[in-house]
Write an enzyme that holds these catalytic residues in place. Sequence first.
Site, mmCIF file in Angstrom:
data_model
loop_
_atom_site.group_PDB
_atom_site.id
_atom_site.type_symbol
_atom_site.label_atom_id
_atom_site.label_comp_id
_atom_site.label_asym_id
_atom_site.label_seq_id
_atom_site.Cartn_x
_atom_site.Cartn_y
_atom_site.Cartn_z
ATOM 1 N N ILE B 9 0.851 -1.199 0.000
ATOM 2 C CA ILE B 9 0.000 0.000 0.000
ATOM 3 C C ILE B 9 0.879 1.239 0.000
ATOM 4 C CG2 ILE B 9 -1.657 1.378 1.310
ATOM 5 C CD1 ILE B 9 -2.887 -1.189 2.309
ATOM 6 N N GLY B 12 6.543 3.941 3.486
ATOM 7 C CA GLY B 12 6.806 5.230 4.122
ATOM 8 C C GLY B 12 8.227 5.294 4.624
ATOM 9 N N ALA B 13 8.504 6.370 5.340
ATOM 10 C CA ALA B 13 9.838 6.555 5.877
ATOM 11 C C ALA B 13 10.110 5.534 6.977
ATOM 12 C CB ALA B 13 9.992 7.968 6.424
ATOM 13 N N GLU B 14 9.061 5.128 7.680
ATOM 14 C CA GLU B 14 9.270 4.309 8.865
ATOM 15 C C GLU B 14 8.885 2.852 8.661
ATOM 16 O OE1 GLU B 14 8.239 4.426 13.595
ATOM 17 O OE2 GLU B 14 6.857 5.285 12.173
ATOM 18 N N ALA B 15 7.847 2.645 7.869
ATOM 19 C CA ALA B 15 7.297 1.297 7.768
ATOM 20 C C ALA B 15 6.843 0.994 6.350
ATOM 21 C CB ALA B 15 6.113 1.163 8.718
ATOM 22 N N ILE B 17 3.815 -0.880 4.393
ATOM 23 C CA ILE B 17 2.456 -1.315 4.678
ATOM 24 C C ILE B 17 1.962 -2.207 3.543
ATOM 25 C CG2 ILE B 17 0.094 -0.525 5.058
ATOM 26 C CD1 ILE B 17 1.409 1.982 6.327
ATOM 27 N N ASP B 126 -0.290 12.754 14.626
ATOM 28 C CA ASP B 126 -0.082 13.017 13.192
ATOM 29 C C ASP B 126 -1.432 13.200 12.503
ATOM 30 O OD1 ASP B 126 1.235 13.415 10.823
ATOM 31 O OD2 ASP B 126 1.671 11.311 10.452
#
Lengths: 327, 219
Positions: B9, B12-15, B17, B126
Amino acid sequence: MIVLGIESTAHTFGVGIADEEGRILANINAIYVPRGGGILPREAARHHFLVADKVLRRALKVANVKLRDLDAIAIALGPGMGPCLRVGALMARALAVKLNRPLVPVNHCVAHIEIARLTTQSQDPLVVYISGGNTIISAFAEGRYRIFGETLDIALGNFLDTLARELGLPQPGVPQVEALASKGTKIIELPYIVKGQDMSFSGLLTAALRKLKEGIRVEDLCLSVVEYAYAMLAEVAERALAHTRKKELVLTGGVARSKRLQEVLRQVAEEHDAVFKVVPDEYAGDNGAMIAWTGVLAFRHGITIPIEKSYVKQRWRLDEVEVPWRS
Amino acid sequence: MEIIRLCVISKGAEAIIFKELWYGIMVVRKVRIPKKYRSPMLDLVLRRQRTSLEAKLLIEAKSLGVPVPTVFEVDLDNTYILMEFIEGMRLRDFIPKMPLDERIKSFTQVGNSVGRLHAHGIVHGDLTTSNMILTSSGNVYLIDFGLGMFSSELEDRGVDIHLMLRALESTHAAYVEECFKAFLKGYESVMGVKETRKILNKVKEIRSRGRYVSERRVR
């Protein structure tokens, strides 16, 4: 076209001379070093008064340029410390009047970005601007350098400098703290504070000082502090890079000299297929050349300011400034 | 029955998905990935902490009746959360296409949800319109509690609202006023007039605290 630029927003009094081709003809800077503690604005201003004349003469000599050869005088009107700013502004106004040349207002933060773009030959980078007074992640969009993240309280450089002082280390503190950090072996838990796209370092400072009182090994403390602070910055930079999809990541400002920070941001850039570049050391800290070069860019677009309106602006935000030369 | 990975999906920068079919249910697998730029020690600590915290926040929010994805599985060794996939549109993309009354209805619900979270000691962290999903039933789900935390501090609530307002200002400039007004209506219905006013004053203060902001000059 030849423009002389004056920088005096904080600890540095600098005079730079640049031409239209982006050649830096001179970059002479004198830095005020506090006897202890942080910068005292009035003392810094006194320092600037005492060196201004010498710095100017030296810059003209190095550039092999006469005053009458100058086409405009660029001045960093802010942001910065009032008493310091006024010294540079005074000299710039006097030169403009004496030579009958236009005065070009330059924003100090824009200048850090422009000198980095010039010297790293970057087109449209995401800029990470880290110094004693600023912690800003910015990129150009719709006529201005927009802010994609910044500190909510103290600047990263200020934070590490303050820690260094508390540890009894000489200034500038960043390389000192990093040197100790390289001997650290353990990372302790500290507050990691990122709020949306903004960072907070004051809580980290308080926690670090508390740990120090508890008697933690100084090397481990420095390692932990540096890793936490740079990780916070990297996270915000990474998100800004993912969001803006810029293909260049440029590090500028005084703390750009930090090898560890360079390493961290290089990895961030790599993960997002961006090219990583760092402003050269001589243009990392505050300097006159960046004001001169930004003065060239602005003057080419007809940006000048009447003497009687050339007030210093202590809180002149980066994203308030129109940047017509990028549009 | 088995697990079928359907697609990514978002990365991102962190995870990362993933969308998966998990024993017949449509799910989202949010995997926090290691970051080379931070020391491995700090990296694992942060990923574990955040995974665990996010799961707790989602479960608590759900129990308060706030529309959020249901958590199915949490794995702290592999730092992932498996949760319900919310079918719908991101509010971010839908705002300009909505009729005024629907925009107001949606933001009133968001305000109510955030109010309930705040009243029970949760801040989202956020609150952008990318993290709000409008379903076909007209419900707005809050997703991505990755930056959330348990806190009843006025400061943290203030930052939450500040971020919400800033997201509106930067992404939906034309609708800021009506959306924020509706948001506050929903928020006030839970938190009360007095508490809401207190938080709005805090928001003002937070905004004036940034470096070199024009609001600060007024003082």
